[in-house]
Design a protein around this motif. Structure first.
Motif, mmCIF file in Angstrom:
data_model
loop_
_atom_site.group_PDB
_atom_site.id
_atom_site.type_symbol
_atom_site.label_atom_id
_atom_site.label_comp_id
_atom_site.label_asym_id
_atom_site.label_seq_id
_atom_site.Cartn_x
_atom_site.Cartn_y
_atom_site.Cartn_z
ATOM 1 N N ALA A 2 -0.940 -3.547 -12.997
ATOM 2 C CA ALA A 2 -0.291 -4.834 -13.257
ATOM 3 C C ALA A 2 0.607 -5.235 -12.093
ATOM 4 C CB ALA A 2 0.514 -4.754 -14.549
ATOM 5 N N LEU A 3 1.327 -4.285 -11.532
ATOM 6 C CA LEU A 3 2.216 -4.586 -10.407
ATOM 7 C C LEU A 3 1.427 -4.942 -9.154
ATOM 8 C CD1 LEU A 3 4.897 -1.793 -10.902
ATOM 9 C CD2 LEU A 3 5.174 -4.244 -11.293
ATOM 10 N N VAL A 4 0.349 -4.226 -8.899
ATOM 11 C CA VAL A 4 -0.487 -4.536 -7.740
ATOM 12 C C VAL A 4 -1.113 -5.917 -7.894
ATOM 13 C CG1 VAL A 4 -2.568 -3.869 -6.469
ATOM 14 C CG2 VAL A 4 -0.933 -2.113 -7.170
ATOM 15 N N GLY A 5 -1.424 -6.301 -9.129
ATOM 16 C CA GLY A 5 -1.966 -7.630 -9.369
ATOM 17 C C GLY A 5 -0.998 -8.735 -8.992
ATOM 18 N N VAL A 6 0.306 -8.493 -9.170
ATOM 19 C CA VAL A 6 1.315 -9.487 -8.813
ATOM 20 C C VAL A 6 1.475 -9.581 -7.295
ATOM 21 C CG1 VAL A 6 3.755 -10.115 -9.001
ATOM 22 C CG2 VAL A 6 2.545 -9.181 -10.976
ATOM 23 N N ASN A 7 1.516 -8.430 -6.636
ATOM 24 C CA ASN A 7 1.657 -8.378 -5.175
ATOM 25 C C ASN A 7 0.596 -7.440 -4.609
ATOM 26 O OD1 ASN A 7 4.169 -9.987 -4.645
ATOM 27 N ND2 ASN A 7 5.071 -8.457 -6.006
ATOM 28 N N PRO A 8 -0.625 -7.904 -4.430
ATOM 29 C CA PRO A 8 -1.714 -7.017 -4.024
ATOM 30 C C PRO A 8 -1.602 -6.468 -2.607
ATOM 31 C CG PRO A 8 -2.475 -9.286 -4.165
ATOM 32 C CD PRO A 8 -1.101 -9.262 -4.739
ATOM 33 N N SER A 9 -1.063 -7.229 -1.679
ATOM 34 C CA SER A 9 -1.005 -6.753 -0.294
ATOM 35 C C SER A 9 0.406 -6.729 0.277
ATOM 36 C CB SER A 9 -1.906 -7.615 0.603
ATOM 37 O OG SER A 9 -1.498 -8.975 0.560
ATOM 38 N N LEU A 49 0.792 -1.232 0.000
ATOM 39 C CA LEU A 49 0.000 0.000 0.000
ATOM 40 C C LEU A 49 0.827 1.286 0.000
ATOM 41 C CD1 LEU A 49 -2.824 1.243 0.027
ATOM 42 C CD2 LEU A 49 -2.794 1.082 2.527
ATOM 43 N N PRO A 50 1.836 1.446 0.864
ATOM 44 C CA PRO A 50 2.579 2.723 0.868
ATOM 45 C C PRO A 50 3.193 3.075 -0.479
ATOM 46 C CG PRO A 50 3.072 1.464 2.840
ATOM 47 C CD PRO A 50 2.305 0.548 1.935
#
Length: 230
Positions: free
Chosen positions: A52-59, A14-15
């Motif tokens: 796309a990046l958030v999809g790889v590492n969402p949390s 998130l940050p």
């Protein structure tokens, strides 16, 4: 125990995602004369890469693939190039325009400066010691050479209440906040402060960042003084 928990969880996504969104918004809100092409094209591309990046590492930052590294560095480069062009256009506008546009340009200068802080902070975060996933998942002996030396890396022989936070005692590794703080101080002081660059690429990046911040500061002060005098 600390190393195991950190490796399992990874750094929070998130940050870093939020600061990238701020950088994208700052560029999208620049005056028309500082934007390349249609206003939403570059922000749209940046949002697509971020999604796309958030999809790889969402949390949590737990997965790293060659293509995700390419996407991450492409996003950083796109923000950096767009902001560098905006900086050049801004410097030209500050020199050539009259006082009637001074307020708008001074606000834009703040936007460009803040975007500069963010994009270099994210660049340092992505590059140092192999990136955010490697820093939390690889044993220290397997990490690539560090680009930066943080105070925590040197505090192992300090007094107890300081030593307890050192890299050796707590297995501390820098997160995105540490790199953003380093970028902020470099842009404010025009030189490294508490964190020293070690590699050639780190020195080049910090030098470019501090030089661009210096140009913005000097011309903004000159423009502000000139506008007050009229």
């Amino acid at each position: 125990m600390v190393a195991t928990a950190r490796a399992r969880r990874g750094e929070a996504r998130l940050p870093s995602a939020l600061v990238v969104v701020v950088a994208i918004a700052l560029y999208a809100l620049l005056p028309e004369q500082l934007v390349i092409g249609p206003r939403l094209v570059i922000p749209g591309l940046e949002v697509a890469l971020l999604v796309a990046l958030v999809g790889v590492n969402p949390s949590r930052m737990t997965r790293d693939t060659p293509w995700s590294r390419i996407v991450a560095l492409t996003l950083v480069c796109l923000i950096a190039v767009a902001n560098a062009v905006a900086l050049v256009l801004l410097l030209r506008q500050l020199v050539t325009t009259g006082s009637d546009e001074a307020v708008e340009l001074l606000i834009a200068a703040g936007q460009v400066w803040l975007t500069n802080v963010i994009v270099y902070g994210i660049a340092y975060w992505e590059l140092d010691r192999g990136g955010p996933v490697a820093r939390t998942h690889l044993p220290r002996v397997q990490l690539p050479p560090a680009d930066f030396r943080f105070p925590q890396d040197e505090d192992a022989d300090a007094i107890v209440e300081v030593r307890i936070r050192s890299s050796r005692a707590s297995d501390w590794v820098p997160t995105v906040v540490d790199y953003l703080y380093m970028s902020l101080t470099n842009s404010s002081a025009f030189s490294p402060t508490d964190t020293m660059p070690l590699s050639t690429r780190a020195k080049i990046l910090m030098g470019i960042e501090s030089t661009s911040a210096l140009f913005i500061s000097v011309l903004v002060i000159a423009k502000g003084v000139g506008s007050l005098g009229q």
